[in-house]
Enzyme design. Structure first.
Site, PDB file in Angstrom:
ATOM      1  N   LYS A  13       0.820  -1.218   0.000  1.00 25.14           N
ATOM      2  CA  LYS A  13       0.000   0.000   0.000  1.00 25.14           C
ATOM      3  C   LYS A  13       0.846   1.256   0.000  1.00 25.14           C
ATOM      4  CE  LYS A  13      -2.122  -0.670   3.913  1.00 25.14           C
ATOM      5  NZ  LYS A  13      -1.738  -2.016   4.322  1.00 25.14           N
ATOM      6  N   ARG A  88      -9.883   1.835   8.477  1.00 24.11           N
ATOM      7  CA  ARG A  88      -9.678   0.396   8.693  1.00 24.11           C
ATOM      8  C   ARG A  88     -10.783  -0.237   9.509  1.00 24.11           C
ATOM      9  NH1 ARG A  88      -3.332  -1.056   8.723  1.00 24.11           N
ATOM     10  NH2 ARG A  88      -2.655   0.992   8.121  1.00 24.11           N
ATOM     11  N   ARG A 127      11.456  -7.172   4.796  1.00 26.07           N
ATOM     12  CA  ARG A 127      11.489  -5.746   5.121  1.00 26.07           C
ATOM     13  C   ARG A 127      12.063  -5.523   6.520  1.00 26.07           C
ATOM     14  NH1 ARG A 127       5.919  -2.479   5.070  1.00 26.07           N
ATOM     15  NH2 ARG A 127       5.619  -3.375   7.117  1.00 26.07           N
ATOM     16  N   ARG A 133      11.429  -2.303  11.255  1.00 25.32           N
ATOM     17  CA  ARG A 133      10.208  -1.873  11.927  1.00 25.32           C
ATOM     18  C   ARG A 133       9.895  -2.793  13.094  1.00 25.32           C
ATOM     19  NH1 ARG A 133       5.143  -0.514   8.084  1.00 25.32           N
ATOM     20  NH2 ARG A 133       4.070  -1.564   9.786  1.00 25.32           N
ATOM     21  N   ARG A 144      -1.270  -8.792  13.005  1.00 29.82           N
ATOM     22  CA  ARG A 144      -1.749  -7.734  12.096  1.00 29.82           C
ATOM     23  C   ARG A 144      -2.644  -8.328  11.012  1.00 29.82           C
ATOM     24  NH1 ARG A 144       3.921  -5.827  10.740  1.00 29.82           N
ATOM     25  NH2 ARG A 144       3.038  -4.635   9.028  1.00 29.82           N
TER      26      ARG A 144
END
Ligand code: ADP
Length: 191
Positions: A13, A88, A127, A133, A144
């Protein structure tokens, strides 16, 4: 253009939102990025958001809604915007309806980027190695995904019923996906 981008964690996204917003010359507003910036700067908002984000849970809507309302009210968003990661929840959908109505405009497109679950986990773990992160650990990624499936996936049919939904396959190269998105958006603009 007023667009929202939806899709499961890792669908791309954020990457695609930036490309598309640049082409339409509108700001890409990412709630996740705004939260991370606040966490990084140690602001009161960041301190509140962090505990939810670290677990992979959604930050409470009253915090998120106000943040988006403020951001959309800034001058650069007058000509349009692309929301990446908002709304969301059903509650956020209603809030956004209200915010956009107040500007006298309407939402043009809800775009959902789809991708295969296992590919998503692989991408996020990859990632994690480059960006570090805090929420890209396998356990938090799974959480998630669950939260997305429970709270956000149902919004897809809602936007389909409103005739605003575009679904784009997020598998493949970044540029390939961008081309698919642009083609889908141009088709909407011409109809
Ligand atoms: P991803 O979609 O890959 O999980 P984001 O960067 O979009 O990553 O979001 C990171 C985190 O920020 C989410 O897990 C959540 O805790 C918080 N967040 C972002 N957008 C929202 C939102 N609209 N409502 C509640 N929490 C949000």
């Amino acid at each position: 253009m007023r667009l929202i981008f939806m899709g499961p964690p890792g669908a791309g996204k954020g990457t695609q939102a930036k490309q598309v917003a640049t082409r339409y010359d509108i700001p890409a507003i990412s709630t996740g990025e705004i939260f991370r910036a606040n966490v990084g700067a140690g602001t009161p908002l960041g301190l509140k958001a962090k505990e939810y984000m670290d677990r992979g849970d959604y930050v409470p809507s009253e915090i998120t809604n106000q943040m988006v309302r403020d951001r959309i009210g800034e001058p650069d968003a007058e000509k349009g915007f692309l929301l990446d990661g908002y709304p969301r929840t059903l509650d956020q959908v209603h809030e956004l309806d209200d915010m956009i109505k107040a500007t006298g405009h309407q939402l043009d497109v809800a775009l959902v980027i789809t991708a295969d679950r296992d590919e998503l986990v692989a991408r996020l773990l990859q990632r994690a190695q480059t960006e570090g992160r805090a929420d890209d650990t396998e356990e938090v990624i799974r959480r998630r995904q669950e939260v997305y499936a429970e709270q956000t996936e149902p919004l897809i049919s809602l936007y389909r019923e409103r005739d605003l939904l575009i679904e784009v396959d997020g598998m493949g190269d970044i540029d390939e996906v961008t081309d698919r998105i642009m083609a889908a958006l141009e088709a909407v603009n011409q109809s």
